[in-house]
Design an enzyme around this catalytic site. Structure first.
Site, mmCIF file in Angstrom:
data_model
loop_
_atom_site.group_PDB
_atom_site.id
_atom_site.type_symbol
_atom_site.label_atom_id
_atom_site.label_comp_id
_atom_site.label_asym_id
_atom_site.label_seq_id
_atom_site.Cartn_x
_atom_site.Cartn_y
_atom_site.Cartn_z
ATOM 1 N N LYS A 5 0.839 -1.204 0.000
ATOM 2 C CA LYS A 5 0.000 0.000 0.000
ATOM 3 C C LYS A 5 0.872 1.252 0.000
ATOM 4 C CE LYS A 5 -3.712 2.530 0.193
ATOM 5 N NZ LYS A 5 -4.730 2.669 1.234
ATOM 6 N N LYS A 25 -1.201 11.155 6.343
ATOM 7 C CA LYS A 25 -0.863 10.057 7.264
ATOM 8 C C LYS A 25 -0.065 8.986 6.516
ATOM 9 C CE LYS A 25 -3.518 6.536 7.673
ATOM 10 N NZ LYS A 25 -4.534 5.502 7.915
#
Lengths: 294, 294
Positions: A176, A244
């Site tokens: 990811k 983030k």
């Protein structure tokens, strides 16, 4: 899979926009479903459809065979899995799946703790956004043992279309991160190309039409580009969540002693936008950096 | 279009890999074709097929109705169009088309000079590389008057599949710059994502497979990514030519007072690679920056 009372009982923790859709597919497939969300209001829709609302993660854990977390930050994941009211302490030989985008290191730590307590664990972050979640077409990138992956697959297939195991614990999160790293600089390129086109007095829609089918083409240019041209900065994916992810990716890259100057620059530009109050706009709002100046 | 002796006579100047393919399509369509190249050897194949070799651009110009240039640098374009043996001085009411990727400002200057001398002019750079040229599937982005574009269209259609007029003189070059700006940072993102995957110990091919269908996907990731993973840095497009384009784009952006930090960074990384002797590798060789260190 037959409809029967023997379907694994699923717990779902974290009912944001994506979590609600994902949990809904599991419920619709006939699994007994227990849900928990920090703000209980977001559980109402699922409870109305037949899910059982729980007051704590521990309560979810005690009566579920498979427990999925889809929360906000790595610190939230850590709390839900490892806290005193958490999954690892209260689950009974369960399969624990974290689908939050989180840190590969935390994923490895959670997997070790889970296995030590007799559970199986998988990190399985997703890509595809709210639309992918709604249409059960998410890409799901998993890390963990083959046994955990095989056990999770029937549940993951209810939510995703493109599901792969990339390696041991942490590999899903690393994949990811790789995805987000590609997107970060690509979005920078898309915004810079369109800002240039506008500054040069070109019709940006015509330029998109012209270059979108060639070597510049891709999801960011062809799907986000038209939104940029229309001035539509509504969130498909929030800048604050992207920040983030980019922070985790840079931290990991630093630990590997891998300098990533494009990612570093993209995070800096996004940080500036967030400081200007654009954290709740979509990632394509990076374009505003080039329009309103740095 | 019928095959007849009244087909416009075409001149083609600049017979590099792309120019040879492009000129070949024009010849194959039955146009009388005159060709010139600085090193005459590259004209041989076309002459063998029926083109007439010329000793100077002036000789091409004197007997052509449509004259196309596809040379190296803006300085070459300037010389061929404006020099004493050049097109503007020696053509007779011709349509002049520059398909080199060159400066928008030069394009405007050439168009003004051409029109003053009674010619029509078009800037029409292409994208699609050697394969697009060979298969007559180039994207062609044109700038100039509607009349010049309409006159050029039958010839451009012999070389391209996606042909658009983006505005007045210079607009074709500006659009090509926009294209290259998008690609520059996108390639940086692709290389950083794959370098991260490799450093994290992932199977980079599996990662490509997993993320290529989602929001990170696009031509650079899906077509150049597999070459990177195989260590294939052979040129589809030379780093040295890309550097030329990025230099023009940055110069233009500077004049517009438009800071493009992603493009600035990408050019810096490519410049370092060129200084290490990689100028004749393909643009995907940017990956080597992340493998061998900066």
């Amino acid at each position: 899979m037959t409809e029967s009372a023997s379907k694994p009982r699923v717990g779902f923790i974290g009912l944001g926009i994506m979590g609600q859709s994902m949990a809904g597919h599991i419920l619709a497939a006939g699994h007994p479903l227990r849900v928990y969300n920090r703000s209980p209001a977001k559980a109402r829709g699922l409870i109305y459809k037949g899910a059982i609302g729980c007051a704590t993660p521990a309560e979810v854990a005690a009566s579920s065979d498979v427990i999925i977390t889809m929360v906000g930050y790595p610190s939230d994941v850590e709390q839900v899995w490892l806290g005193p009211e958490g999954l690892i302490a209260h689950a009974r030989q369960a399969l624990l799946i974290d689908m939050t985008t989180s840190s590969p290191e935390l994923a490895r730590r959670l997997a070790a703790a889970a296995e030590q307590a007799g559970h199986m664990a998988l990190d399985a972050p997703v890509s595809g956004g709210d639309v992918g979640a709604r249409e059960a077409k998410l890409s799901i990138m998993a890390g963990g043992s083959q046994a955990a992956f095989d056990a999770a697959l029937p549940i993951l297939r209810l939510m995703g279309a493109n599901i792969a195991r990339l390696g041991q614990a942490g590999a899903g999160q690393h994949t990811k991160m790789s995805n987000q790293i590609v997107i970060a600089s690509t979005m920078m390129g898309v915004c810079e190309g369109l800002a240039y086109a506008r500054a040069a007095g070109l019709d940006a829609s015509a330029v998109l039409q012209c270059i979108g089918g060639g070597a510049a083409g891709g999801f960011q240019l062809n799907v986000m580009g038209p939104r940029i041209v229309k001035g539509d900065f509504a969130p498909g994916f929030f800048i604050e969540h992207f920040l983030k992810d980019l922070g985790i990716a840079l931290e990991q890259a630093d630990q590997m002693k891998l300098p990533l100057p494009g990612l570093t620059l993209a995070r800096q530009l996004y940080t500036e936008l967030a400081e200007k109050g654009l954290a709740r706009q979509g990632t394509q709002a990076l374009f505003q950096h080039y329009v309103h100046g740095a």
